[in-house]
Design a protein around this motif. Structure first.
Motif, PDB file in Angstrom:
ATOM      1  N   LEU A  41      38.590  29.476  43.577  1.00  0.00           N
ATOM      2  CA  LEU A  41      38.224  29.519  42.155  1.00  0.00           C
ATOM      3  C   LEU A  41      36.979  28.706  41.807  1.00  0.00           C
ATOM      4  N   THR A  42      36.687  27.638  42.556  1.00  0.00           N
ATOM      5  CA  THR A  42      35.489  26.852  42.222  1.00  0.00           C
ATOM      6  C   THR A  42      34.217  27.408  42.866  1.00  0.00           C
ATOM      7  N   THR A  43      34.360  28.285  43.860  1.00  0.00           N
ATOM      8  CA  THR A  43      33.159  28.789  44.539  1.00  0.00           C
ATOM      9  C   THR A  43      32.801  30.229  44.163  1.00  0.00           C
ATOM     10  N   ARG A  44      33.592  30.819  43.267  1.00  0.00           N
ATOM     11  CA  ARG A  44      33.214  32.125  42.697  1.00  0.00           C
ATOM     12  C   ARG A  44      32.736  31.870  41.275  1.00  0.00           C
ATOM     13  N   ASN A  45      31.814  32.693  40.778  1.00  0.00           N
ATOM     14  CA  ASN A  45      31.404  32.478  39.383  1.00  0.00           C
ATOM     15  C   ASN A  45      32.401  33.158  38.447  1.00  0.00           C
ATOM     16  N   ASN A  46      32.214  32.948  37.140  1.00  0.00           N
ATOM     17  CA  ASN A  46      33.222  33.417  36.193  1.00  0.00           C
ATOM     18  C   ASN A  46      33.406  34.931  36.252  1.00  0.00           C
ATOM     19  N   ALA A  47      32.307  35.663  36.358  1.00  0.00           N
ATOM     20  CA  ALA A  47      32.405  37.129  36.413  1.00  0.00           C
ATOM     21  C   ALA A  47      33.234  37.562  37.619  1.00  0.00           C
ATOM     22  N   GLN A  48      33.033  36.879  38.743  1.00  0.00           N
ATOM     23  CA  GLN A  48      33.810  37.212  39.948  1.00  0.00           C
ATOM     24  C   GLN A  48      35.282  36.836  39.777  1.00  0.00           C
ATOM     25  N   ARG A  49      35.544  35.710  39.114  1.00  0.00           N
ATOM     26  CA  ARG A  49      36.942  35.326  38.875  1.00  0.00           C
ATOM     27  C   ARG A  49      37.654  36.392  38.046  1.00  0.00           C
ATOM     28  N   GLN A  50      36.941  36.997  37.092  1.00  0.00           N
ATOM     29  CA  GLN A  50      37.565  38.051  36.281  1.00  0.00           C
ATOM     30  C   GLN A  50      37.887  39.271  37.147  1.00  0.00           C
ATOM     31  N   GLU A  51      37.007  39.575  38.094  1.00  0.00           N
ATOM     32  CA  GLU A  51      37.275  40.695  39.016  1.00  0.00           C
ATOM     33  C   GLU A  51      38.470  40.389  39.911  1.00  0.00           C
ATOM     34  N   ILE A  52      38.597  39.136  40.331  1.00  0.00           N
ATOM     35  CA  ILE A  52      39.739  38.740  41.160  1.00  0.00           C
ATOM     36  C   ILE A  52      41.044  38.922  40.368  1.00  0.00           C
ATOM     37  N   ALA A  53      41.016  38.497  39.091  1.00  0.00           N
ATOM     38  CA  ALA A  53      42.216  38.630  38.250  1.00  0.00           C
ATOM     39  C   ALA A  53      42.603  40.093  38.100  1.00  0.00           C
ATOM     40  N   SER A  54      41.601  40.938  37.955  1.00  0.00           N
ATOM     41  CA  SER A  54      41.850  42.367  37.801  1.00  0.00           C
ATOM     42  C   SER A  54      42.412  42.960  39.106  1.00  0.00           C
ATOM     43  N   ALA A  55      41.848  42.557  40.238  1.00  0.00           N
ATOM     44  CA  ALA A  55      42.358  43.023  41.544  1.00  0.00           C
ATOM     45  C   ALA A  55      43.790  42.516  41.761  1.00  0.00           C
TER      46      ALA A  55
END
Length: 320
Positions: A41-55
Protein backbone atom coordinates in the motif's frame (compact mmCIF):
# COMPACT_ATOMS: atom_id res chain seq x y z
CA UNK A 1 -0.90 21.04 -11.96
CA UNK A 2 1.09 17.87 -12.45
CA UNK A 3 2.83 17.45 -9.14
CA UNK A 4 6.18 15.71 -9.48
CA UNK A 5 7.67 16.32 -6.05
CA UNK A 6 6.03 13.41 -4.30
CA UNK A 7 7.79 10.46 -2.72
CA UNK A 8 5.15 8.02 -3.96
CA UNK A 9 4.84 7.50 -7.70
CA UNK A 10 3.22 4.90 -9.94
CA UNK A 11 4.70 1.46 -9.30
CA UNK A 12 6.13 -0.28 -12.37
CA UNK A 13 5.43 -3.01 -13.41
CA UNK A 14 1.98 -2.87 -11.81
CA UNK A 15 -0.37 -5.85 -11.59
CA UNK A 16 -3.56 -5.06 -9.66
CA UNK A 17 -4.70 -8.68 -9.55
CA UNK A 18 -1.37 -9.96 -8.23
CA UNK A 19 -1.41 -7.27 -5.54
CA UNK A 20 -5.01 -8.10 -4.62
CA UNK A 21 -4.10 -11.77 -4.30
CA UNK A 22 -1.06 -10.99 -2.15
CA UNK A 23 -3.19 -8.80 0.15
CA UNK A 24 -5.88 -11.48 0.48
CA UNK A 25 -3.26 -14.07 1.35
CA UNK A 26 -1.71 -11.68 3.90
CA UNK A 27 -5.03 -11.22 5.70
CA UNK A 28 -6.54 -14.69 5.36
CA UNK A 29 -6.67 -17.17 8.20
CA UNK A 30 -4.94 -16.76 11.52
CA UNK A 31 -2.84 -13.68 12.01
CA UNK A 32 -2.04 -11.02 9.48
CA UNK A 33 1.15 -10.50 7.50
CA UNK A 34 1.32 -6.74 8.13
CA UNK A 35 4.62 -6.35 6.30
CA UNK A 36 3.08 -7.39 2.97
CA UNK A 37 0.10 -5.10 3.52
CA UNK A 38 2.17 -2.04 4.33
CA UNK A 39 4.74 -2.65 1.62
CA UNK A 40 2.15 -2.92 -1.13
CA UNK A 41 0.00 0.00 0.00
CA UNK A 42 2.84 2.49 0.56
CA UNK A 43 4.63 1.73 -2.72
CA UNK A 44 1.63 2.01 -5.05
CA UNK A 45 0.13 5.41 -5.80
CA UNK A 46 -3.47 6.25 -4.97
CA UNK A 47 -4.81 5.50 -8.45
CA UNK A 48 -3.18 2.07 -8.32
CA UNK A 49 -4.56 1.41 -4.83
CA UNK A 50 -8.06 2.05 -6.21
CA UNK A 51 -7.41 -0.51 -8.97
CA UNK A 52 -6.23 -3.02 -6.36
CA UNK A 53 -9.44 -2.48 -4.36
CA UNK A 54 -11.48 -3.05 -7.49
CA UNK A 55 -9.54 -6.23 -8.37
CA UNK A 56 -9.94 -7.41 -4.75
CA UNK A 57 -13.70 -7.12 -4.99
CA UNK A 58 -13.77 -8.78 -8.40
CA UNK A 59 -11.66 -11.74 -7.31
CA UNK A 60 -12.98 -12.35 -3.80
CA UNK A 61 -16.29 -10.51 -3.48
CA UNK A 62 -14.84 -8.72 -0.48
CA UNK A 63 -14.25 -5.07 0.33
CA UNK A 64 -10.54 -4.38 0.82
CA UNK A 65 -11.07 -1.46 3.20
CA UNK A 66 -13.47 -3.52 5.34
CA UNK A 67 -10.89 -6.30 5.51
CA UNK A 68 -8.13 -3.85 6.50
CA UNK A 69 -10.40 -2.47 9.23
CA UNK A 70 -11.16 -5.91 10.62
CA UNK A 71 -7.56 -7.22 10.44
CA UNK A 72 -5.56 -4.17 11.56
CA UNK A 73 -5.74 -1.97 14.65
CA UNK A 74 -4.77 1.41 16.02
CA UNK A 75 -2.71 4.03 14.22
CA UNK A 76 -1.47 1.48 11.70
CA UNK A 77 -5.06 0.73 10.69
CA UNK A 78 -5.84 4.47 10.42
CA UNK A 79 -2.82 4.98 8.17
CA UNK A 80 -3.63 2.07 5.86
CA UNK A 81 -7.30 3.08 5.57
CA UNK A 82 -6.23 6.69 4.84
CA UNK A 83 -3.98 5.47 2.03
CA UNK A 84 -6.99 3.68 0.53
CA UNK A 85 -9.19 6.77 0.48
CA UNK A 86 -9.64 7.99 -3.13
CA UNK A 87 -7.37 11.01 -3.62
CA UNK A 88 -10.11 13.30 -4.92
CA UNK A 89 -12.23 12.90 -1.78
CA UNK A 90 -9.39 12.95 0.77
CA UNK A 91 -9.71 16.64 1.72
CA UNK A 92 -13.51 16.70 1.62
CA UNK A 93 -13.59 13.69 3.91
CA UNK A 94 -11.13 15.29 6.35
CA UNK A 95 -13.23 18.47 6.46
CA UNK A 96 -16.45 16.49 6.91
CA UNK A 97 -14.99 14.81 9.97
CA UNK A 98 -13.57 18.08 11.27
CA UNK A 99 -17.04 19.66 11.43
CA UNK A 100 -18.98 16.62 12.54
CA UNK A 101 -20.68 16.24 15.89
CA UNK A 102 -19.47 17.73 19.14
CA UNK A 103 -16.75 20.32 18.76
CA UNK A 104 -15.10 21.42 15.55
CA UNK A 105 -11.52 20.51 14.73
CA UNK A 106 -10.27 23.99 13.81
CA UNK A 107 -6.77 22.66 13.19
CA UNK A 108 -7.99 20.61 10.21
CA UNK A 109 -10.00 23.50 8.73
CA UNK A 110 -6.97 25.75 9.08
CA UNK A 111 -4.46 23.33 7.60
CA UNK A 112 -6.52 22.43 4.55
CA UNK A 113 -8.03 25.80 3.65
CA UNK A 114 -4.79 27.74 4.19
CA UNK A 115 -2.66 25.40 2.08
CA UNK A 116 -4.77 24.35 -0.91
CA UNK A 117 -4.73 26.23 -4.21
CA UNK A 118 -7.91 27.98 -5.41
CA UNK A 119 -8.44 25.17 -7.95
CA UNK A 120 -8.10 22.58 -5.20
CA UNK A 121 -10.57 24.46 -2.99
CA UNK A 122 -13.11 24.60 -5.85
CA UNK A 123 -12.70 20.86 -6.27
CA UNK A 124 -13.16 20.24 -2.53
CA UNK A 125 -16.44 22.21 -2.55
CA UNK A 126 -17.80 20.26 -5.53
CA UNK A 127 -16.80 16.89 -4.10
CA UNK A 128 -18.27 17.81 -0.70
CA UNK A 129 -21.59 18.64 -2.34
CA UNK A 130 -21.59 15.39 -4.37
CA UNK A 131 -20.43 13.06 -1.60
CA UNK A 132 -22.32 14.52 1.37
CA UNK A 133 -25.18 16.40 -0.33
CA UNK A 134 -24.33 19.45 1.74
CA UNK A 135 -22.81 22.85 1.15
CA UNK A 136 -19.34 23.06 2.69
CA UNK A 137 -19.54 26.80 3.29
CA UNK A 138 -22.87 26.45 5.12
CA UNK A 139 -21.44 23.65 7.26
CA UNK A 140 -18.35 25.68 8.16
CA UNK A 141 -20.26 28.89 8.92
CA UNK A 142 -22.62 26.87 11.12
CA UNK A 143 -19.72 25.66 13.26
CA UNK A 144 -17.42 28.71 13.43
CA UNK A 145 -17.74 32.39 14.29
CA UNK A 146 -16.13 35.80 14.29
CA UNK A 147 -13.13 36.80 12.23
CA UNK A 148 -11.97 33.18 12.08
CA UNK A 149 -15.19 32.29 10.28
CA UNK A 150 -14.88 35.28 7.93
CA UNK A 151 -11.36 34.40 6.82
CA UNK A 152 -12.42 30.78 6.22
CA UNK A 153 -15.30 32.05 4.07
CA UNK A 154 -12.93 34.30 2.10
CA UNK A 155 -10.59 31.35 1.48
CA UNK A 156 -13.56 29.15 0.49
CA UNK A 157 -14.45 31.61 -2.28
CA UNK A 158 -11.22 30.47 -3.98
CA UNK A 159 -10.98 33.87 -5.64
CA UNK A 160 -7.36 34.71 -4.89
CA UNK A 161 -5.93 37.00 -7.60
CA UNK A 162 -3.95 35.07 -10.21
CA UNK A 163 -0.21 35.61 -10.23
CA UNK A 164 0.39 38.34 -12.81
CA UNK A 165 2.81 41.24 -12.90
CA UNK A 166 3.31 42.81 -9.47
CA UNK A 167 2.31 46.46 -9.06
CA UNK A 168 4.82 48.23 -6.80
CA UNK A 169 2.37 50.97 -5.85
CA UNK A 170 -0.20 48.40 -4.68
CA UNK A 171 2.49 46.49 -2.78
CA UNK A 172 3.41 49.69 -0.93
CA UNK A 173 -0.25 50.51 -0.30
CA UNK A 174 -1.12 47.06 1.09
CA UNK A 175 1.95 47.02 3.32
CA UNK A 176 1.00 50.46 4.71
CA UNK A 177 -2.62 49.39 5.28
CA UNK A 178 -1.49 46.27 7.18
CA UNK A 179 0.99 48.34 9.20
CA UNK A 180 -1.67 50.84 10.18
CA UNK A 181 -4.20 48.09 10.92
CA UNK A 182 -1.78 46.14 13.09
CA UNK A 183 1.17 47.92 14.66
CA UNK A 184 -0.28 51.42 14.77
CA UNK A 185 -3.69 50.67 16.24
CA UNK A 186 -4.88 49.72 19.67
CA UNK A 187 -6.76 46.59 18.78
CA UNK A 188 -6.18 45.35 15.28
CA UNK A 189 -8.33 46.03 12.26
CA UNK A 190 -8.64 42.32 11.50
CA UNK A 191 -10.79 42.91 8.45
CA UNK A 192 -7.90 44.51 6.55
CA UNK A 193 -5.73 41.47 7.29
CA UNK A 194 -8.52 39.12 6.17
CA UNK A 195 -9.15 40.90 2.87
CA UNK A 196 -5.52 41.40 1.88
CA UNK A 197 -4.21 37.99 3.00
CA UNK A 198 -7.25 36.17 1.63
CA UNK A 199 -7.50 37.73 -1.83
CA UNK A 200 -4.17 39.07 -3.16
CA UNK A 201 -1.95 36.94 -5.37
CA UNK A 202 0.87 34.87 -3.89
CA UNK A 203 3.67 36.77 -5.65
CA UNK A 204 2.12 40.11 -4.64
CA UNK A 205 1.84 39.07 -0.99
CA UNK A 206 5.44 37.86 -0.83
CA UNK A 207 6.48 41.37 -1.86
CA UNK A 208 4.03 42.91 0.63
CA UNK A 209 5.63 40.87 3.44
CA UNK A 210 9.09 42.17 2.49
CA UNK A 211 7.80 45.74 2.33
CA UNK A 212 6.01 45.29 5.66
CA UNK A 213 9.31 44.28 7.26
CA UNK A 214 10.98 47.38 5.81
CA UNK A 215 8.26 49.72 7.05
CA UNK A 216 7.68 48.24 10.51
CA UNK A 217 10.89 46.45 11.43
CA UNK A 218 8.78 43.36 12.17
CA UNK A 219 7.98 40.22 10.24
CA UNK A 220 4.24 40.14 9.61
CA UNK A 221 4.10 36.88 11.61
CA UNK A 222 5.34 38.78 14.70
CA UNK A 223 2.56 41.35 14.38
CA UNK A 224 -0.11 38.67 13.91
CA UNK A 225 1.28 36.82 16.91
CA UNK A 226 1.14 39.94 19.09
CA UNK A 227 -2.12 41.46 17.87
CA UNK A 228 -4.41 38.45 17.45
CA UNK A 229 -5.08 35.24 19.35
CA UNK A 230 -6.82 31.88 19.26
CA UNK A 231 -8.12 30.29 16.08
CA UNK A 232 -7.89 33.50 14.06
CA UNK A 233 -4.21 33.87 14.91
CA UNK A 234 -3.49 30.29 13.92
CA UNK A 235 -5.34 30.68 10.61
CA UNK A 236 -3.68 34.02 9.73
CA UNK A 237 -0.26 32.53 10.49
CA UNK A 238 -1.01 29.43 8.41
CA UNK A 239 -2.08 31.61 5.46
CA UNK A 240 1.09 33.73 5.72
CA UNK A 241 3.31 30.65 5.98
CA UNK A 242 1.63 29.01 2.99
CA UNK A 243 2.05 32.20 0.94
CA UNK A 244 5.76 32.12 1.79
CA UNK A 245 6.16 28.37 1.15
CA UNK A 246 3.65 25.53 1.33
CA UNK A 247 6.38 22.87 1.81
CA UNK A 248 7.91 24.89 4.68
CA UNK A 249 4.44 25.16 6.27
CA UNK A 250 3.98 21.39 6.11
CA UNK A 251 7.51 20.73 7.38
CA UNK A 252 6.65 22.81 10.43
CA UNK A 253 3.26 21.11 10.80
CA UNK A 254 4.95 17.69 10.77
CA UNK A 255 7.65 18.83 13.18
CA UNK A 256 5.12 20.05 15.75
CA UNK A 257 2.98 16.94 15.33
CA UNK A 258 5.93 14.94 16.73
CA UNK A 259 7.78 17.42 18.95
CA UNK A 260 7.50 17.13 22.71
CA UNK A 261 5.47 14.60 24.67
CA UNK A 262 3.03 12.52 22.67
CA UNK A 263 2.40 12.56 18.95
CA UNK A 264 -0.50 14.14 17.08
CA UNK A 265 -0.96 11.06 14.94
CA UNK A 266 -4.03 12.36 13.11
CA UNK A 267 -2.02 15.29 11.75
CA UNK A 268 1.04 13.16 11.02
CA UNK A 269 -1.06 10.66 9.03
CA UNK A 270 -3.11 13.31 7.23
CA UNK A 271 -0.07 15.28 6.06
CA UNK A 272 2.07 12.26 5.12
CA UNK A 273 -0.76 10.73 3.09
CA UNK A 274 -2.09 13.92 1.47
CA UNK A 275 1.34 15.26 0.44
CA UNK A 276 2.98 11.93 -0.51
CA UNK A 277 2.21 12.40 -4.20
CA UNK A 278 2.41 16.19 -4.18
CA UNK A 279 5.46 17.75 -2.54
CA UNK A 280 6.82 15.50 0.19
CA UNK A 281 10.31 15.72 -1.33
CA UNK A 282 10.18 19.51 -0.94
CA UNK A 283 8.75 19.15 2.56
CA UNK A 284 11.66 16.87 3.48
CA UNK A 285 14.15 19.41 2.18
CA UNK A 286 12.55 22.23 4.19
CA UNK A 287 12.38 20.00 7.26
CA UNK A 288 16.11 19.25 7.10
CA UNK A 289 16.92 22.92 6.55
CA UNK A 290 14.76 24.26 9.38
CA UNK A 291 14.92 21.65 12.12
CA UNK A 292 18.51 20.35 12.08
CA UNK A 293 17.33 16.77 11.62
CA UNK A 294 15.61 14.87 8.86
CA UNK A 295 11.91 14.01 8.74
CA UNK A 296 12.98 10.37 8.46
CA UNK A 297 14.95 10.55 11.72
CA UNK A 298 12.13 12.23 13.56
CA UNK A 299 9.55 9.65 12.43
CA UNK A 300 11.97 6.89 13.38
CA UNK A 301 12.44 8.32 16.86
CA UNK A 302 8.79 9.15 17.45
CA UNK A 303 6.84 6.14 16.20
CA UNK A 304 7.13 2.37 16.37
CA UNK A 305 6.16 -0.97 14.87
CA UNK A 306 4.37 -1.42 11.55
CA UNK A 307 3.09 2.16 11.80
CA UNK A 308 6.69 3.40 11.79
CA UNK A 309 7.70 1.08 8.92
CA UNK A 310 4.83 2.35 6.78
CA UNK A 311 5.50 6.04 7.56
CA UNK A 312 9.20 5.60 6.75
CA UNK A 313 8.32 4.00 3.40
CA UNK A 314 6.02 6.94 2.64
CA UNK A 315 8.76 9.34 3.68
CA UNK A 316 10.88 7.65 1.03
CA UNK A 317 14.36 8.19 2.46
CA UNK A 318 16.64 10.05 4.80
CA UNK A 319 18.21 13.44 4.03
CA UNK A 320 21.44 13.23 5.95
Amino acid sequence: PQYTRGTVTAFVPFDARADAEALRKAMKGMGTDEETVLTILTTRNNAQRQEIASAFKTLFGRDLVDDLKSELTGKFETLMVSLMRPAHIFDAHALKHAIKGAGTNEKVLTEILASRTPAEVENIKQVYQQEYEANLEDKITGETSGHFQRLLVVLLQANRDPDAGVDDALVEQDAQVLFRAGELKWGTDEEKFITILGTRSVSHLRRVFDKYMTISGFQIEETIDRETSGDLEKLLLAVVKCIRSVPAYFAETLYYSMKGAGTDDDTLIRVMVSRSEVDLLDIRREFRKNFAKSLYQMIQKDTSGDYRKALLLLCGGDDD
